[in-house]
Design a protein around this motif. Structure first.
Motif, short mmCIF file in Angstrom:
data_model
loop_
_atom_site.label_atom_id
_atom_site.label_comp_id
_atom_site.label_asym_id
_atom_site.label_seq_id
_atom_site.Cartn_x
_atom_site.Cartn_y
_atom_site.Cartn_z
N PHE A 116 0.81 -1.22 0.00
CA PHE A 116 0.00 0.00 0.00
C PHE A 116 0.85 1.27 0.00
CE2 PHE A 116 -2.03 3.35 2.56
CZ PHE A 116 -3.14 3.62 1.78
N PRO A 117 1.86 1.40 0.87
CA PRO A 117 2.68 2.62 0.86
C PRO A 117 3.39 2.84 -0.47
CG PRO A 117 3.04 1.41 2.90
CD PRO A 117 2.25 0.52 2.00
N VAL A 118 3.92 1.78 -1.06
CA VAL A 118 4.62 1.91 -2.34
C VAL A 118 3.66 2.34 -3.44
CG1 VAL A 118 5.90 0.67 -4.14
CG2 VAL A 118 6.43 0.27 -1.72
N THR A 119 2.44 1.78 -3.42
CA THR A 119 1.43 2.16 -4.41
C THR A 119 1.08 3.64 -4.27
OG1 THR A 119 0.50 -0.07 -4.29
CG2 THR A 119 -0.83 1.62 -5.36
N CYS A 120 0.95 4.12 -3.03
CA CYS A 120 0.68 5.54 -2.80
C CYS A 120 1.79 6.42 -3.39
CB CYS A 120 0.55 5.82 -1.30
SG CYS A 120 -0.97 5.22 -0.55
N VAL A 121 3.02 5.99 -3.20
CA VAL A 121 4.17 6.74 -3.72
C VAL A 121 4.17 6.75 -5.24
CG1 VAL A 121 6.69 6.79 -3.88
CG2 VAL A 121 5.59 6.35 -1.67
N ILE A 122 3.89 5.60 -5.86
CA ILE A 122 3.88 5.52 -7.33
C ILE A 122 2.80 6.44 -7.91
CG2 ILE A 122 3.35 4.01 -9.29
CD1 ILE A 122 4.62 1.71 -7.69
N LEU A 123 1.62 6.41 -7.31
CA LEU A 123 0.54 7.29 -7.79
C LEU A 123 0.93 8.76 -7.63
CD1 LEU A 123 -2.58 5.43 -6.31
CD2 LEU A 123 -1.93 5.59 -8.72
N ALA A 124 1.56 9.08 -6.51
CA ALA A 124 1.98 10.47 -6.25
C ALA A 124 3.02 10.93 -7.26
CB ALA A 124 2.52 10.59 -4.83
N VAL A 125 3.94 10.06 -7.62
CA VAL A 125 4.98 10.39 -8.60
C VAL A 125 4.35 10.69 -9.96
CG1 VAL A 125 6.93 9.48 -9.92
CG2 VAL A 125 6.84 9.15 -7.44
N LEU A 126 3.38 9.87 -10.37
CA LEU A 126 2.68 10.10 -11.64
C LEU A 126 1.96 11.44 -11.63
CD1 LEU A 126 1.15 6.54 -12.23
CD2 LEU A 126 3.05 7.59 -13.49
N ILE A 127 1.32 11.75 -10.51
CA ILE A 127 0.59 13.01 -10.40
C ILE A 127 1.56 14.19 -10.43
CG2 ILE A 127 -0.88 14.40 -8.88
CD1 ILE A 127 -1.84 11.56 -7.77
N ALA A 128 2.63 14.10 -9.65
CA ALA A 128 3.61 15.19 -9.58
C ALA A 128 4.25 15.44 -10.94
CB ALA A 128 4.68 14.85 -8.53
N ALA A 129 4.54 14.37 -11.66
CA ALA A 129 5.14 14.52 -12.99
C ALA A 129 4.19 15.26 -13.93
CB ALA A 129 5.48 13.14 -13.56
N TRP A 130 2.90 14.93 -13.86
CA TRP A 130 1.91 15.58 -14.70
C TRP A 130 1.78 17.06 -14.33
CZ3 TRP A 130 -3.26 12.67 -16.06
CH2 TRP A 130 -3.86 13.30 -17.15
N VAL A 131 1.78 17.35 -13.04
CA VAL A 131 1.70 18.74 -12.58
C VAL A 131 2.89 19.54 -13.08
CG1 VAL A 131 1.84 20.23 -10.53
CG2 VAL A 131 0.32 18.24 -10.53
#
Length: 397
Positions: A116-131
């Motif tokens: 779960f923590p790693v999945t949260c980080v992966i999703l956050a990285v995708l979002i941050a990259a898009w931003v």
């Protein structure tokens, strides 16, 4: 000349905002605790009224060409605007954390070999990259992603109709016993809470539209219809007795769309959170105008990931109520001031009266929730009180 955004692109953006795990979860929450025959009217009414407010708030940004929190400056003054920008930034950090956690939980239910923590980080990285890349540079990609997401969701919705409820509950190890505890106004509040959560965000995108009225209409309508669709998917899942905790993942597995299901959860989480993170950056800029909004958005992604892993999702419904308590009366005062009392905005001290009007509405909302007013929803009551007090400034002259 500055490039403006089209009607279609804004509709696509706001369609993507509504396509989220959180909207489906709200549908499941309602479906599990109310009779289906009692759900539709308050559900649709909440979305329609929320969509109307979304339109008018977005129209202000489209006309004055400033971001969401900057639109509040003429109504609440410089300091009032910064106050709401701080509140909005805070709620967006929490909101992104909730959406991130819900997406990660749904993916975990699909038996992915990632914690779960790693999945949260992966999703956050995708979002941050898009931003960091920015919305305008990814406009065509956004359109393609939304198109793919829409097709996959049509497939999921259709397949859920073919899932046998008895087999589903047996497979999931659940029992389908709706408690039927939710009344009209509670369903209404859970319904209207979603569009209200985007009130302090929409002008961040309508400020750049080429045609203010049609583009803002397209934004509000696209969001409202897509949100209702997601609630409907949630109701379908609730009808199968799969529960809130693992319902989305189980429904995807039962529908037989494993990999497409992973894509749905991932894209819906990223597209919704991108808009929220991008707007968080805009709110940060409204607080400190020398800050780069993209940098602010990336920092928000980091903070929200920490909150997601910490466990903010456990306070999801309470968080929705808090958002409504803050931003429904704020929007009411903003709309009344802009459309009906505009000639008084330059008067000295007028913003103080507007802040008082908001504060009274906020207090009314909290009191109504705590004492359990059952003859009207706290949102409508708070909006009516704040709007009336703000309009009183016109009558006093």
């Amino acid at each position: 000349m500055e490039k403006r955004t089209s009607i279609f692109s804004n509709a696509i953006i706001w369609f993507g905002v509504a396509i989220s795990v959180s909207e489906i979860v709200c549908g499941i929450e309602i479906g599990e605790a109310a009779k289906l025959s009692d759900i539709w009217f308050p559900l649709v009414l909440g979305h329609v009224l929320g969509g109307i407010m979304l339109y008018f708030v977005g129209l202000i940004g489209a006309r004055v060409r400033v971001n969401a929190m900057e639109t509040t400056a003429s109504t609440f003054g410089k300091y009032g605007s910064k106050f709401f920008a701080i509140l909005n930034l805070t709620q967006l950090i929490g909101w992104i954390a909730v959406l991130n956690a819900q997406g990660a939980m749904a993916l975990a239910g699909l038996n992915l070999p990632i914690s779960f923590p790693v999945t949260c980080v992966i999703l956050a990285v995708l979002i941050a990259a898009w931003v960091f890349v920015g919305l305008r540079k990814t406009a065509k990609i956004t359109t393609v992603v939304m198109g793919l997401l829409a097709v996959l969701l049509v497939v999921l919705t259709a397949k859920l109709f073919g899932v046998d409820a008895a087999a589903a509950t047996q497979t999931a190890g659940a029992t389908h016993n709706a408690s039927h505890q939710l009344g009209f106004w509670t369903i209404f509040e859970i319904s209207i809470a979603m569009p209200l959560s985007w009130l302090p965000v929409i002008s961040d995108y309508t400020k750049d539209v080429e045609k203010p009225v049609p583009a803002t209409i397209a934004s509000a309508v696209a969001y409202t219809l897509a949100s209702l669709w997601m609630y409907f998917v949630g109701l379908q899942i609730a009808g199968l007795g799969l529960g809130v905790e693992n319902g989305i993942a189980q429904s995807i597995l039962l529908a037989g769309i494993g990999i497409p299901g992973i894509i749905i959860v991932t894209l819906s989480t990223v597209t919704t959170n991108f808009l929220a993170a991008n707007s968080a950056g805009e709110s940060a800029k409204a607080i400190y105008n020398k800050l780069n909004p993209k940098v602010g958005g990336v920092v928000v992604c980091v903070l929200s990931t920490i909150l997601a892993i910490w466990g903010i999702v456990d306070h999801y419904i309470s968080f929705l109520y808090l958002i409504a308590a803050v931003f429904a009366p704020m929007a009411a005062v903003l709309l009344v001031s802009y459309f009906f009392v505009k000639e008084h905005l330059d008067q000295k001290g007028f913003w103080i009266w507007n802040l008082i009007s908001w504060a009274v509405g906020f207090a009314v909302y909290e009191i109504a929730v705590n004492i359990g007013v059952d003859w009207i929803g706290p949102t409508i009551l708070a909006v009516a009180v704040s709007a009336a007090l703000s309009f009183a400034a016109k009558l006093k002259k």
